[in-house]
Scaffold this motif. Structure first.
Motif, mmCIF file in Angstrom:
data_model
loop_
_atom_site.group_PDB
_atom_site.id
_atom_site.type_symbol
_atom_site.label_atom_id
_atom_site.label_comp_id
_atom_site.label_asym_id
_atom_site.label_seq_id
_atom_site.Cartn_x
_atom_site.Cartn_y
_atom_site.Cartn_z
ATOM 1 N N ALA A 144 0.843 -1.195 0.000
ATOM 2 C CA ALA A 144 0.000 0.000 0.000
ATOM 3 C C ALA A 144 0.881 1.249 0.000
ATOM 4 N N PRO A 145 0.417 2.341 -0.580
ATOM 5 C CA PRO A 145 1.211 3.580 -0.584
ATOM 6 C C PRO A 145 1.540 4.024 0.853
ATOM 7 N N GLN A 146 2.704 4.575 1.023
ATOM 8 C CA GLN A 146 3.112 5.092 2.327
ATOM 9 C C GLN A 146 4.204 6.134 2.147
ATOM 10 N N ALA A 147 4.202 7.089 3.003
ATOM 11 C CA ALA A 147 5.193 8.171 2.994
ATOM 12 C C ALA A 147 5.312 8.841 1.636
ATOM 13 N N GLY A 148 4.195 8.950 0.949
ATOM 14 C CA GLY A 148 4.174 9.601 -0.356
ATOM 15 C C GLY A 148 4.686 8.740 -1.497
ATOM 16 N N ASN A 149 4.985 7.488 -1.210
ATOM 17 C CA ASN A 149 5.491 6.582 -2.247
ATOM 18 C C ASN A 149 4.438 5.540 -2.616
ATOM 19 N N THR A 150 4.391 5.193 -3.887
ATOM 20 C CA THR A 150 3.539 4.093 -4.343
ATOM 21 C C THR A 150 4.430 2.929 -4.757
ATOM 22 N N TYR A 151 3.862 1.728 -4.729
ATOM 23 C CA TYR A 151 4.647 0.521 -5.021
ATOM 24 C C TYR A 151 3.914 -0.360 -6.043
ATOM 25 N N GLU A 152 3.234 0.274 -6.935
ATOM 26 C CA GLU A 152 2.435 -0.424 -7.936
ATOM 27 C C GLU A 152 3.338 -1.058 -9.008
ATOM 28 N N PRO A 153 2.843 -2.095 -9.679
ATOM 29 C CA PRO A 153 3.644 -2.757 -10.718
ATOM 30 C C PRO A 153 4.071 -1.830 -11.854
ATOM 31 N N ARG A 154 3.253 -0.825 -12.171
ATOM 32 C CA ARG A 154 3.590 0.071 -13.282
ATOM 33 C C ARG A 154 4.864 0.868 -13.020
ATOM 34 N N ASN A 155 5.292 0.975 -11.740
ATOM 35 C CA ASN A 155 6.535 1.695 -11.430
ATOM 36 C C ASN A 155 7.755 1.046 -12.091
#
Length: 285
Positions: A144-155
């Motif tokens: 899940a997103p945290q500290a303004g960062n996303t961890y989605e596969p599209r990254n």
């Protein structure tokens, strides 16, 4: 002079007379005797009958060849005198043209066989591969997103190594949930190679604090044909994974999936989150 009897009428005539004055019959002594000459019969020659025609053909052939040679010699001498040495120049020009054409053909051949290095040699391609556009990356597992960062596969396909796909290994186990990772949608006639950045490559601390995979496989998602499988180095630097051009399934690709089956994970110093920052597909559209 003596008298003789005519052999025809019996009249007495001079032996000097050439013919009888009474009947006109020529005398045998007064006239020049007739000599009968037989025409000699020439026996046919076996050699003439059998080989005379052949001998004449050989003779005519030799004469013809000599005539052709003499005519050719005369033309050559005439051309040599008229050209004033241009024959040699023409030959040099011809050799130059042939040589230049050969060099151009060699250049064409070389340009047509730009090679892409593989693990067991080289594969020839008609042109250089280019980076392929990935239209979509999808997977159901990610942090899940945290500290303004996303961890989605599209990254993984945004061209930025500071972003990453991340999944918590504590609640996702590829051996249990299935060994598939993210799935990439693209259009590709044939893959050349894949460039991957393993781990979280934002900085050195991010890399060490998060988990990495020891190896990876890429599969044609349509028919599950294996495109690449192999170990990965434990480094944040880009790693090139060469795809064999004749690999089964490496043809008109639409979706490529990641598999972690048969590979282990290197745990992070702080978090047990598996990360992959970048994946690039190179090939031919």
């Amino acid at each position: 002079m003596a008298l003789i009897k005519c052999t025809e009428c019996g009249h007495m005539i001079s032996d000097k007379a050439t013919k009888c004055p009474k009947c006109g019959c020529p005398t045998t002594k007064g006239s020049k005797p007739h000599i009968h000459q037989e025409t000699p019969q020439v026996q046919p020659s076996y050699y003439d009958d059998k080989n005379g025609g052949s001998s004449r053909k050989w003779l005519y052939g030799i004469i013809g060849v000599l005539v052709v040679l003499l005519v050719g010699l005369g033309l050559w001498m005439w051309n040599s005198g008229a050209s004033g040495g241009n024959g040699q120049e023409a030959k040099i020009l011809y050799d130059t043209i042939v040589s230049s054409q050969g060099q151009e053909k060699l250049s064409e051949d070389k340009s047509a066989y730009n090679t892409t290095k593989t693990e067991n040699g080289t594969t020839s391609e008609a042109h250089q591969p280019k980076k392929l556009k990935v239209s979509k990356v999808e997977f159901s597992h990610c942090l899940a997103p945290q500290a303004g960062n996303t961890y989605e596969p599209r990254n993984m396909c945004d061209g930025n190594p500071s972003t990453t796909w991340a999944v918590g290994l504590y609640n996702y186990n590829p051996y249990v949930d299935g060994f598939w990772g993210p799935i990439f949608t693209l259009k590709c006639k044939k893959l050349s190679h894949i460039i991957i950045r393993n781990g979280y490559c934002k900085d050195n601390n991010s890399y060490k604090n998060n988990a990495r995979t020891t190896g990876i496989s890429f599969i044609n998602f349509k028919n599950h044909a294996l495109l690449y499988e192999g170990l990965l180095k434990d480094t944040s630097k880009p790693q090139r994974l060469d795809v064999f051009s004749d690999s089964e399934g490496n043809n008109n690709l639409e979706q490529v999936g990641i598999s972690f089956f048969d590979y282990d994970f290197i745990p992070g110093a702080k978090w047990n989150d598996l990360c992959i920052s970048e994946v690039e597909f190179w090939g031919y559209e």
